[in-house]
Design an enzyme around this catalytic site. Structure first.
Site, PDB file in Angstrom:
ATOM      1  N   LYS A 198       0.860  -1.183   0.000  1.00 63.17           N
ATOM      2  CA  LYS A 198       0.000   0.000   0.000  1.00 63.17           C
ATOM      3  C   LYS A 198       0.895   1.230   0.000  1.00 63.17           C
ATOM      4  CE  LYS A 198      -3.567   2.421   2.586  1.00 63.17           C
ATOM      5  NZ  LYS A 198      -4.555   2.348   3.678  1.00 63.17           N
ATOM      6  N   ARG A 208     -10.570  10.038   1.914  1.00 59.94           N
ATOM      7  CA  ARG A 208     -10.388  10.691   3.222  1.00 59.94           C
ATOM      8  C   ARG A 208     -11.479  11.721   3.480  1.00 59.94           C
ATOM      9  NH1 ARG A 208      -3.756  10.944   3.143  1.00 59.94           N
ATOM     10  NH2 ARG A 208      -3.513   8.677   2.918  1.00 59.94           N
ATOM     11  N   GLU A 236       7.437  -6.567   1.025  1.00 65.12           N
ATOM     12  CA  GLU A 236       6.234  -6.432   1.855  1.00 65.12           C
ATOM     13  C   GLU A 236       5.302  -7.622   1.653  1.00 65.12           C
ATOM     14  OE1 GLU A 236       5.071  -4.617   4.156  1.00 65.12           O
ATOM     15  OE2 GLU A 236       6.048  -2.672   4.140  1.00 65.12           O
ATOM     16  N   LYS A 251      -2.192  -1.512  -3.849  1.00 65.60           N
ATOM     17  CA  LYS A 251      -3.060  -0.337  -3.767  1.00 65.60           C
ATOM     18  C   LYS A 251      -2.225   0.926  -3.834  1.00 65.60           C
ATOM     19  CE  LYS A 251      -6.044   1.985  -0.554  1.00 65.60           C
ATOM     20  NZ  LYS A 251      -6.477   2.090   0.805  1.00 65.60           N
ATOM     21  N   SER A 277     -10.225   5.659  -4.631  1.00 66.65           N
ATOM     22  CA  SER A 277     -11.156   6.786  -4.742  1.00 66.65           C
ATOM     23  C   SER A 277     -10.702   7.854  -5.749  1.00 66.65           C
ATOM     24  CB  SER A 277     -11.364   7.419  -3.365  1.00 66.65           C
ATOM     25  OG  SER A 277     -10.131   7.843  -2.812  1.00 66.65           O
ATOM     26  N   TYR A 316     -15.244   1.175  -6.842  1.00 67.46           N
ATOM     27  CA  TYR A 316     -16.492   1.910  -6.643  1.00 67.46           C
ATOM     28  C   TYR A 316     -17.379   1.817  -7.890  1.00 67.46           C
ATOM     29  CZ  TYR A 316     -13.640   3.595  -2.826  1.00 67.46           C
ATOM     30  OH  TYR A 316     -12.825   3.630  -1.721  1.00 67.46           O
TER      31      TYR A 316
END
Ligand code: PBG
Length: 329
Positions: A198, A208, A236, A251, A277, A316
């Site tokens: 991320k 946010r 990671e 992400k 987003s 979304y």
């Protein structure tokens, strides 16, 4: 110049009609690949549009099930929940409260839309007054003291009925601690979808606003990854796999297709990508002005994420895509 392969090789032969193009298509989007994010908030009868994410809403508990049921009817199998609590504090108590907003939403969804797979975002940022994903001591985001709280959050989500938990905080060691906490509490069967790679991305801006989770000071660069790094993403992912992640995530998605591809090649695990987003907001803004063809652009973007190697896409656009695929996009 000579073209020895021509005229024998003519790639256009396989582009002559929709039928033949469909026959030779390598990457297919499927409604079953999509995970639909939902924002839940307090109050009743609330369906409040998020200004920077046209078509996305904050839902109160009494209304979120209608939206989830509509998604399920369209063939969407999974949602991921984000909570917006009434009150925040220094230690993010609302995140691990058994009657917190996310826990209540999970119970309702599992009762009213039992076919739906309910994933929860495990993080403190929506619940802390300072907006950071970990505890803050002397202006620093501290790693190890945060871990037990993430474990508690995951267990309380599982107790409420969550089908999978998704830690998005980027603290070191959190997958191991969450796995141990779930196992100790009797949830050995609950899988972990880890936001493994991320990045500290400006593409989270609209989220946010939606979740009122912008950090009150500083930024997230001491825990989220530097956009310039690719090898670090593999490290990671390897750590999270060792710690017990069942699914790993990259992400954002669109600026990180190379990372998706490299992670795909590095692990056999299921791979998710988050079409975040800001990626959504850019498409909606341009489409709203008539500058791009929304349907074609969205399908092209999601196809590219899948072609890069993602199995699952958090987006979304999920409901629109489900409709378009049903119409035979
Ligand atoms: C943290 C979290 C964030 C997103 C998902 N989980 C925000 C952040 O890290 O600041 C962003 C998702 C999006 O932008 O769509 N709980």
């Amino acid at each position: 110049m000579t073209y020895p392969a021509f005229p024998v090789s003519r790639p256009r032969r396989l582009r002559a009609s929709q039928t033949v193009r469909d026959l030779v298509r390598e990457t297919h989007l499927d409604v079953g690949d999509l995970i639909y994010p939902l924002f839940v908030t307090h109050g009743s009868g609330v369906k409040e549009e998020i200004v920077s994410m046209p078509g996305q809403y904050r839902w109160s508990l009494d209304r979120v099930c209608e939206e989830a049921a509509e998604a399920a009817e369209l063939g969407i199998r999974a949602v991921i929940l984000f909570g917006i609590p009434e009150e925040k504090d220094e230690v993010g108590s609302g995140a691990y409260d058994d009657v917190g907003i996310v826990q209540q939403a999970v119970r309702r969804l599992k009762r009213d839309v039992p076919s739906l797979f309910v994933i929860t975002d495990v993080c403190l940022d929506e619940f802390t007054s300072h907006g950071h994903c970990g505890l803050v001591e002397d202006g620093r985001i501290v790693n190890d003291p945060t871990l037990p709280l993430l474990g508690r959050t995951a267990v309380s989500h599982a107790r409420a009925g969550a089908d999978m938990v998704a830690p998005s905080d980027m603290m070191d060691g959190r997958v191991a601690v969450i796995r141990a906490a779930l196992d100790a509490a009797g949830y050995a069967e609950t899988p972990i979808l880890s936001y493994a790679a991320k990045y500290a991305s400006a593409f989270y801006g609209p989220f946010r606003d939606a979740a009122h989770s912008a950090p009150a000071f500083g930024d997230r660069r001491t825990y989220q990854m530097d956009p310039g790094n690719a090898r670090e993403a593999l490290r990671e992912v390897a750590l999270d796999v060792e710690e017990g992640a069942d699914v790993v995530m990259v992400k954002p998605a669109l600026s990180y297709l190379d990372i998706i591809r490299r992670v795909r090649e590095a692990t056999d695990l299921s791979l998710a990508a988050y079409n975040v987003s800001g990626e959504y907001a850019m498409v909606k803004a341009a489409a709203g002005r008539g500058w791009i063809d929304e349907r074609r652009v969205v399908l092209e973007i999601l196809t590219s994420i899948k072609r890069a190697g993602a199995d699952l896409i958090l987006t979304y656009h999920a409901k629109d895509v489900a409709r378009w695929l049903r119409e035979g996009a």
